[in-house]
Design a protein around this motif. Structure first.
Motif, PDB file in Angstrom:
ATOM      1  N   LYS A 122       0.856  -1.184   0.000  1.00  0.00           N
ATOM      2  CA  LYS A 122       0.000   0.000   0.000  1.00  0.00           C
ATOM      3  C   LYS A 122       0.887   1.227   0.000  1.00  0.00           C
ATOM      4  CE  LYS A 122      -3.920  -1.979   2.598  1.00  0.00           C
ATOM      5  NZ  LYS A 122      -4.874  -1.901   1.468  1.00  0.00           N
ATOM      6  N   ILE A 123       0.418   2.286  -0.593  1.00  0.00           N
ATOM      7  CA  ILE A 123       1.080   3.580  -0.472  1.00  0.00           C
ATOM      8  C   ILE A 123       0.017   4.643  -0.242  1.00  0.00           C
ATOM      9  CG2 ILE A 123       3.065   2.978  -1.924  1.00  0.00           C
ATOM     10  CD1 ILE A 123       1.739   4.669  -4.160  1.00  0.00           C
ATOM     11  N   SER A 124       0.449   5.768   0.290  1.00  0.00           N
ATOM     12  CA  SER A 124      -0.444   6.891   0.534  1.00  0.00           C
ATOM     13  C   SER A 124       0.168   8.132  -0.101  1.00  0.00           C
ATOM     14  CB  SER A 124      -0.630   7.100   2.043  1.00  0.00           C
ATOM     15  OG  SER A 124      -1.515   8.173   2.298  1.00  0.00           O
ATOM     16  N   LEU A 125      -0.612   8.784  -0.933  1.00  0.00           N
ATOM     17  CA  LEU A 125      -0.132   9.984  -1.611  1.00  0.00           C
ATOM     18  C   LEU A 125      -0.922  11.196  -1.139  1.00  0.00           C
ATOM     19  CD1 LEU A 125       0.282   8.714  -5.298  1.00  0.00           C
ATOM     20  CD2 LEU A 125       1.915   8.615  -3.419  1.00  0.00           C
ATOM     21  N   PRO A 126      -0.211  12.327  -0.886  1.00  0.00           N
ATOM     22  CA  PRO A 126       1.165  12.611  -1.309  1.00  0.00           C
ATOM     23  C   PRO A 126       2.260  12.213  -0.300  1.00  0.00           C
ATOM     24  CG  PRO A 126       0.185  14.608  -0.451  1.00  0.00           C
ATOM     25  CD  PRO A 126      -0.902  13.555  -0.405  1.00  0.00           C
ATOM     26  N   GLU A 127       1.893  11.686   0.859  1.00  0.00           N
ATOM     27  CA  GLU A 127       2.874  11.477   1.919  1.00  0.00           C
ATOM     28  C   GLU A 127       4.078  10.635   1.481  1.00  0.00           C
ATOM     29  OE1 GLU A 127      -1.132  12.018   3.941  1.00  0.00           O
ATOM     30  OE2 GLU A 127      -0.324  11.022   2.155  1.00  0.00           O
ATOM     31  N   ASP A 128       3.855   9.632   0.645  1.00  0.00           N
ATOM     32  CA  ASP A 128       4.928   8.694   0.311  1.00  0.00           C
ATOM     33  C   ASP A 128       5.721   9.078  -0.938  1.00  0.00           C
ATOM     34  OD1 ASP A 128       4.377   7.076   2.482  1.00  0.00           O
ATOM     35  OD2 ASP A 128       2.981   5.797   1.364  1.00  0.00           O
ATOM     36  N   ILE A 129       5.350  10.163  -1.596  1.00  0.00           N
ATOM     37  CA  ILE A 129       6.022  10.510  -2.841  1.00  0.00           C
ATOM     38  C   ILE A 129       7.511  10.731  -2.625  1.00  0.00           C
ATOM     39  CG2 ILE A 129       6.287  12.344  -4.573  1.00  0.00           C
ATOM     40  CD1 ILE A 129       3.293  12.540  -4.759  1.00  0.00           C
ATOM     41  N   ARG A 130       7.849  11.569  -1.661  1.00  0.00           N
ATOM     42  CA  ARG A 130       9.260  11.888  -1.430  1.00  0.00           C
ATOM     43  C   ARG A 130      10.047  10.634  -1.059  1.00  0.00           C
ATOM     44  NH1 ARG A 130      10.958  16.437  -3.106  1.00  0.00           N
ATOM     45  NH2 ARG A 130       9.931  17.858  -1.650  1.00  0.00           N
ATOM     46  N   THR A 131       9.486   9.788  -0.194  1.00  0.00           N
ATOM     47  CA  THR A 131      10.190   8.577   0.237  1.00  0.00           C
ATOM     48  C   THR A 131      10.416   7.632  -0.935  1.00  0.00           C
ATOM     49  OG1 THR A 131       9.227   8.751   2.441  1.00  0.00           O
ATOM     50  CG2 THR A 131      10.081   6.603   1.797  1.00  0.00           C
ATOM     51  N   LEU A 132       9.413   7.438  -1.758  1.00  0.00           N
ATOM     52  CA  LEU A 132       9.546   6.546  -2.905  1.00  0.00           C
ATOM     53  C   LEU A 132      10.625   7.047  -3.870  1.00  0.00           C
ATOM     54  CD1 LEU A 132       5.752   5.903  -3.554  1.00  0.00           C
ATOM     55  CD2 LEU A 132       7.420   4.147  -2.913  1.00  0.00           C
ATOM     56  N   LEU A 133      10.640   8.342  -4.123  1.00  0.00           N
ATOM     57  CA  LEU A 133      11.622   8.901  -5.054  1.00  0.00           C
ATOM     58  C   LEU A 133      13.041   8.775  -4.518  1.00  0.00           C
ATOM     59  CD1 LEU A 133       9.741  12.159  -6.139  1.00  0.00           C
ATOM     60  CD2 LEU A 133      10.255  10.201  -7.605  1.00  0.00           C
ATOM     61  N   GLU A 134      13.231   9.151  -3.251  1.00  0.00           N
ATOM     62  CA  GLU A 134      14.583   9.159  -2.705  1.00  0.00           C
ATOM     63  C   GLU A 134      15.101   7.749  -2.440  1.00  0.00           C
ATOM     64  OE1 GLU A 134      16.259  11.791  -2.895  1.00  0.00           O
ATOM     65  OE2 GLU A 134      14.529  13.027  -3.390  1.00  0.00           O
ATOM     66  N   THR A 135      14.212   6.843  -2.074  1.00  0.00           N
ATOM     67  CA  THR A 135      14.645   5.457  -1.867  1.00  0.00           C
ATOM     68  C   THR A 135      15.091   4.845  -3.186  1.00  0.00           C
ATOM     69  OG1 THR A 135      13.061   5.239  -0.053  1.00  0.00           O
ATOM     70  CG2 THR A 135      13.992   3.210  -0.942  1.00  0.00           C
ATOM     71  N   THR A 136      14.357   5.135  -4.246  1.00  0.00           N
ATOM     72  CA  THR A 136      14.761   4.642  -5.559  1.00  0.00           C
ATOM     73  C   THR A 136      16.090   5.248  -5.980  1.00  0.00           C
ATOM     74  OG1 THR A 136      12.440   4.414  -6.202  1.00  0.00           O
ATOM     75  CG2 THR A 136      14.069   4.406  -7.969  1.00  0.00           C
ATOM     76  N   ALA A 137      16.257   6.547  -5.749  1.00  0.00           N
ATOM     77  CA  ALA A 137      17.490   7.224  -6.139  1.00  0.00           C
ATOM     78  C   ALA A 137      18.690   6.699  -5.364  1.00  0.00           C
ATOM     79  CB  ALA A 137      17.352   8.730  -5.938  1.00  0.00           C
ATOM     80  N   ALA A 138      18.466   6.324  -4.098  1.00  0.00           N
ATOM     81  CA  ALA A 138      19.565   5.841  -3.263  1.00  0.00           C
ATOM     82  C   ALA A 138      20.061   4.477  -3.707  1.00  0.00           C
ATOM     83  CB  ALA A 138      19.120   5.793  -1.803  1.00  0.00           C
ATOM     84  N   GLY A 139      19.205   3.668  -4.287  1.00  0.00           N
ATOM     85  CA  GLY A 139      19.603   2.345  -4.750  1.00  0.00           C
ATOM     86  C   GLY A 139      19.329   1.275  -3.728  1.00  0.00           C
ATOM     87  N   ALA A 140      19.302   0.045  -4.186  1.00  0.00           N
ATOM     88  CA  ALA A 140      19.008  -1.098  -3.314  1.00  0.00           C
ATOM     89  C   ALA A 140      20.182  -1.369  -2.381  1.00  0.00           C
ATOM     90  CB  ALA A 140      18.707  -2.328  -4.168  1.00  0.00           C
ATOM     91  N   THR A 141      19.857  -1.788  -1.179  1.00  0.00           N
ATOM     92  CA  THR A 141      20.918  -2.116  -0.220  1.00  0.00           C
ATOM     93  C   THR A 141      21.625  -3.401  -0.609  1.00  0.00           C
ATOM     94  OG1 THR A 141      19.259  -3.225   1.150  1.00  0.00           O
ATOM     95  CG2 THR A 141      19.766  -0.925   1.663  1.00  0.00           C
ATOM     96  N   ALA A 142      20.899  -4.365  -1.139  1.00  0.00           N
ATOM     97  CA  ALA A 142      21.500  -5.635  -1.572  1.00  0.00           C
ATOM     98  C   ALA A 142      21.837  -5.545  -3.056  1.00  0.00           C
ATOM     99  CB  ALA A 142      20.530  -6.788  -1.319  1.00  0.00           C
ATOM    100  N   THR A 143      23.078  -5.845  -3.382  1.00  0.00           N
ATOM    101  CA  THR A 143      23.496  -5.763  -4.773  1.00  0.00           C
ATOM    102  C   THR A 143      24.155  -7.066  -5.202  1.00  0.00           C
ATOM    103  OG1 THR A 143      25.682  -4.880  -4.211  1.00  0.00           O
ATOM    104  CG2 THR A 143      23.894  -3.282  -4.540  1.00  0.00           C
ATOM    105  N   SER A 144      24.470  -7.146  -6.467  1.00  0.00           N
ATOM    106  CA  SER A 144      25.182  -8.282  -7.026  1.00  0.00           C
ATOM    107  C   SER A 144      26.149  -7.734  -8.066  1.00  0.00           C
ATOM    108  CB  SER A 144      24.200  -9.257  -7.676  1.00  0.00           C
ATOM    109  OG  SER A 144      23.644  -8.669  -8.848  1.00  0.00           O
TER     110      SER A 144
END
Length: 873
Positions: free
Chosen positions: A675-697
């Motif tokens: 679930k997501i809630s907008l607009p509250e989660d917009i900033r978190t979704l954008l910045e989390t994507t920009a930061a990249g995944a913690t687990a990589t290969s």
């Protein structure tokens, strides 16, 4: 070469010829006085913040633009002018702009002021770089010319003022801007409606400064460019038929002086009206005049064009033209409209102005305009007449909408545009729902502000204000009182190698059968067509199923858009009890489509958020089971423990459209949410994507490095293409989209006919797919035919036609790119015959009225994914 005998006088040097007799009728002197008077008046009319950039003696500089016509290479271009009959012009320089540049560079005494001569060399759309008449070109036999040029320069200085004598080297973009002013003044001063040619066929000194000034004022008055004023003290509720919300109130309070204003707010929050109000406030100060509202695509531009006129009718007190500015605006009958024609004189002047600004190169000069971002970006690129575009934008309030939708390359071009426009007296307003911290910081830096720490508030207005003490950066969080919208997310992982599955298709069909209006967004035209074919067979005839993408002929695309927006827009009276629209990215922004259920391919986070703006967009009753918004996201089946090449292949065709690493990041972030809630989660979704995944290969790391290298390459190319526009005369054509997109694939155009054309001598009869029939003369350009051709045209990747030459030479005059005729087997579709092809094609092209253009490769199988919608790029 023998000297001319007798030596010519200044009145012997012509600038304009009579179009009927071919004989010279206007002297260089008189034309220069005309243009100097126009430039002088344009300078007086500029808004205050732009006017301060005018160099001293600017009218004299403009008047000298054609001094280079006083040379044998130009004067001999008129064979009927016998004053120079004894002189041979073979090998002589005939480019008068180049000679003007060289003369003024030598004539101006102060070294740094010589740079203004570049504007004279560029007034025909491209710059010249010879700094001295003694090198770079041949003026043999023109020994008489230099004294006459100096005589003319002396007279023009007496009339319009001394030339610049500054110790400061002008900013290259200031020279660029001033070149545009000279070009504008020259076009008006050369227009025989405003400055009629003398009836006497003998050259005489006829022009006085006073008569030229009278004509200049009349000309700019006829063009409604001379007196653009807002209505006084208009409130928001008089500009719009509703009260302002918190976002609109906050921006209104924030916009106190010229600068950059970045508005970050969710879809449907009224950013457009907020920007319009801010523009009105800037006009009230007198520091700016006019507006340019820029959007990503022609489709979105057309829609805003219809929305802006009611606002301008209320906000502007004087008559003025409003122009639609993009590569295909000429196909729109009312591409220029008249604001406030309050009396007969206004209506007559308005008609004259509308005709003048309807030219594609003049449209940005119109005080008010709506168009594509491409047209604005061309002003800072090495393209022909870029200076004219830049002059047309500077001093206006410039609104850039949907900025989140651009890739790194185009975003860097936008930053350059922001930098140069804010320095030249424009307020730039950026509208976005999905900017990252990094993107906002780049825009702030472009406006010479600074943002040390990222601000996480959302909605948010960021201002970089140009004060007398330097740039001041401020943030204005917006208190959003609207209720949050909660979305349920369903993640569907497709089978390995698959891009759709039967279970997904059955579920979509079932939802529509149960009364839901479903929107399905696929990332490529081919996927959208395949999904349409699969779903169509799964529902009954009572459930409307539609397909919308860019690969339909223009007339057919307009029919589909009108039908489906009519079904799904706010307040629709024809909304079906269940339907399915399959579309590409063209519906993800600025389209009033309200779905009960959204199904979307995986894409970058900012674009998924945009697509969510089409889901439960308006308040209305919903069918059972869809009372709350649901979004189904289709994820490719990937295995991280593999190499980067295989991982990219697993991402499917979407990896040829969007950066693969970005898709992997986006998939990881969204799959962690139910679930997501907008607009509250917009900033978190954008910045989390920009930061990249913690687990990589290793494979993911390699894709990340590839994307970083790609980002650096785009930034470097953007910097090179916008560096000092006056530094090169190797210009590209100025057609729509040139250099504004990263590695845009070459396109071709198919014109769809219903049967073979018939030719009788120079007469050609065409039967178009939309039912029109037209006969034309092949020896003349036919504007009515051009509109019919484009209405029945569809753009395709150029590789579909291969290297085959299509023998329809007359068609080349109507398109910038490779073009061909195409005739389906039947009126409703089938395999397309390409008349006059010189060789076998490698692809079989098909067309149906419900699916548009598709194609099948006939030769050796080579997987191609160049199938993206151009609107994203």
């Amino acid at each position: 070469m023998p000297p001319c005998t007798p030596p010519p006088l200044l009145q012997d040097c012509w600038a304009k010829t009579d179009p009927e007799s071919g004989r010279p009728v206007l002297t260089v002197r008189d034309h220069c006085i005309h243009v100097g008077a126009v430039a002088e008046y344009i300078g007086q009319l500029l808004p205050s913040l732009t006017k301060k950039h005018l160099p001293s003696g600017y009218a004299t500089l403009a008047a000298l633009h054609d001094v280079g016509k006083i040379t044998l290479g130009f004067q001999k271009k008129c064979p009927s002018w016998t004053h120079f009959s004894s002189c041979n012009k073979a090998g002589l320089e005939g480019n008068h702009s180049l000679v003007s540049h060289a003369f003024l560079g030598d004539y101006i005494s102060h070294k740094k002021s010589k740079y203004w001569s570049i504007s004279l060399g560029g007034h025909h759309g491209r710059y010249s770089f010879h700094k001295s008449t003694n090198r770079g070109f041949n003026e043999t036999g023109s020994e008489w010319a230099q004294p006459l040029r100096e005589e003319l320069a002396s007279e023009l200085i007496t009339l319009f003022g001394a030339l610049p004598d500054s110790e400061d080297k002008p900013d290259p973009y200031l020279i660029h801007w001033f070149t545009g002013l000279i070009t504008f003044a020259d076009w008006i001063g050369s227009n025989t409606d405003f400055f009629p040619l003398p009836e006497n066929q003998d050259l005489e000194h006829l022009a006085s400064k006073e008569s030229a000034q009278t004509s200049a004022r009349s000309a700019l008055g006829d063009l409604l460019w001379n007196d653009v004023k807002p209505r006084e003290a208009q409130q928001f509720t008089t500009l719009f038929p509703f009260p302002p919300n918190e976002l609109q109130k906050t921006l209104s309070k924030a916009v106190t002086i010229q600068g950059l204003y970045i508005v970050e707010a969710t879809m449907g929050m009224g950013k457009t009206e907020a920007a319009f109000t801010a523009a009105y406030q800037r006009w009230e100060t007198g520091e700016e005049r006019g507006i340019y509202f820029a959007l990503p695509t022609q489709l979105t531009s057309n829609r805003i064009f219809n929305r802006i006129k009611p606002f301008l009718d209320q906000a502007i007190a004087t008559s003025s033209p409003l122009s639609l500015v993009h590569g295909n605006s000429w196909l729109t009958d009312e591409r220029t409209q008249h604001i406030n024609a309050s009396n007969t004189a206004d209506q007559q002047n308005g008609s004259d102005a509308l005709r003048w600004f309807s030219s594609s190169r003049r449209a940005l000069l119109s005080p008010f305009g709506v168009g594509t971002i491409d047209q604005a970006l061309l002003s800072v690129l090495h393209t022909k007449y870029a200076s004219l575009r830049f002059f047309g934008l500077a001093g206006k309030t410039v609104i850039l909408d949907e900025v989140h939708s651009y890739d790194d390359y185009t975003f860097n071009l936008i930053c350059k545009l922001v930098k140069e426009l804010t320095k030249k007296g424009s307020t730039v307003i950026i509208l976005s729902a999905t900017l990252t911290h990094e993107a906002r910081q780049k825009l702030v830096l472009a406006a010479e502000g600074s943002e040390e720490e990222p601000v996480s508030a959302y909605p948010l207005i960021t201002a970089v204000k140009r004060t007398s003490n330097g740039q001041v950066t401020e943030h204005f969080p917006v208190r959003d009182t609207s209720p949050s919208k909660n979305y349920s997310l369903c993640h569907i992982t497709l089978d390995e190698g698959a891009e759709q599955d039967d279970g997904m298709l059955d579920s979509i069909a079932s939802a529509a059968e149960n009364g839901a209006c479903v929107l399905v967004i696929r990332n490529t035209v081919k996927l959208a067509q395949s999904t349409y074919d699969s779903i169509k067979s799964r529902v009954g005839e009572h459930v409307p199923v539609g397909l919308l993408h860019s690969r339909f002929p223009q007339f057919r695309r307009e029919e589909i858009e009108q039908e489906w927006v009519g079904y799904l827009e706010k307040g629709s009276l024809t909304r079906p009890d269940g339907c399915i629209l399959i579309a590409t990215q063209i519906v993800e922004q600025s389209v009033d489509i309200d779905a009960d259920l959204l199904v979307t391919d995986l894409s970058p986070t900012d674009l998924i958020l945009q697509r969510l703006g089409r889901l439960h967009r308006h308040e209305r009753s919903r069918p059972s089971g869809f009372e709350s918004p649901q979004c189904w996201i289709l994820h490719p089946h990937i295995s991280e423990e593999t190499d980067a090449k295989v991982l990219k292949k697993q991402l499917g065709s979407s990896a040829w459209i969007y950066p693969p690493h970005n898709l992997i990041q986006s998939s990881s972030v969204w799959q962690s949410r139910e679930k997501i809630s907008l607009p509250e989660d917009i900033r978190t979704l954008l910045e989390t994507t920009a930061a990249g995944a913690t687990a990589t290969s290793p494979a993911i790391d390699e894709l990340k490095l590839t994307q970083l290298a790609d980002t650096r390459a785009k930034a470097g190319t953007a910097s090179t293409r916008t560096k000092s526009p006056i530094s090169t005369n190797a210009l590209n054509d100025d057609d729509q989209g040139n250099q504004t997109r990263w590695n845009s694939q070459p396109s071709a155009t198919l014109v769809m006919l219903s049967q073979e054309p018939t030719r009788l001598g120079s007469s050609l009869t065409l039967h178009f797919l939309n039912g029109e029939k037209y006969t034309t003369n092949l020896h003349a350009f036919d504007f009515k035919l051009a509109k019919m051709l484009h209405k029945n045209a569809v753009r395709i990747p150029a590789y579909l036609l291969g290297k085959t030459e299509i023998c329809s030479e007359w068609l080349d005059g109507y398109f910038f790119e490779k073009s061909a005729l195409a005739i389906p087997q039947h009126s409703t579709g089938g395999h397309c015959h390409i008349p006059n092809a010189t060789a076998e094609l490698s692809y079989q092209i098909q067309y149906t009225q419900n699916s548009g253009i598709s194609f099948t490769q006939l030769s050796a199988p080579t997987q191609l994914y160049e199938d993206e919608e151009e609107c994203w790029w």
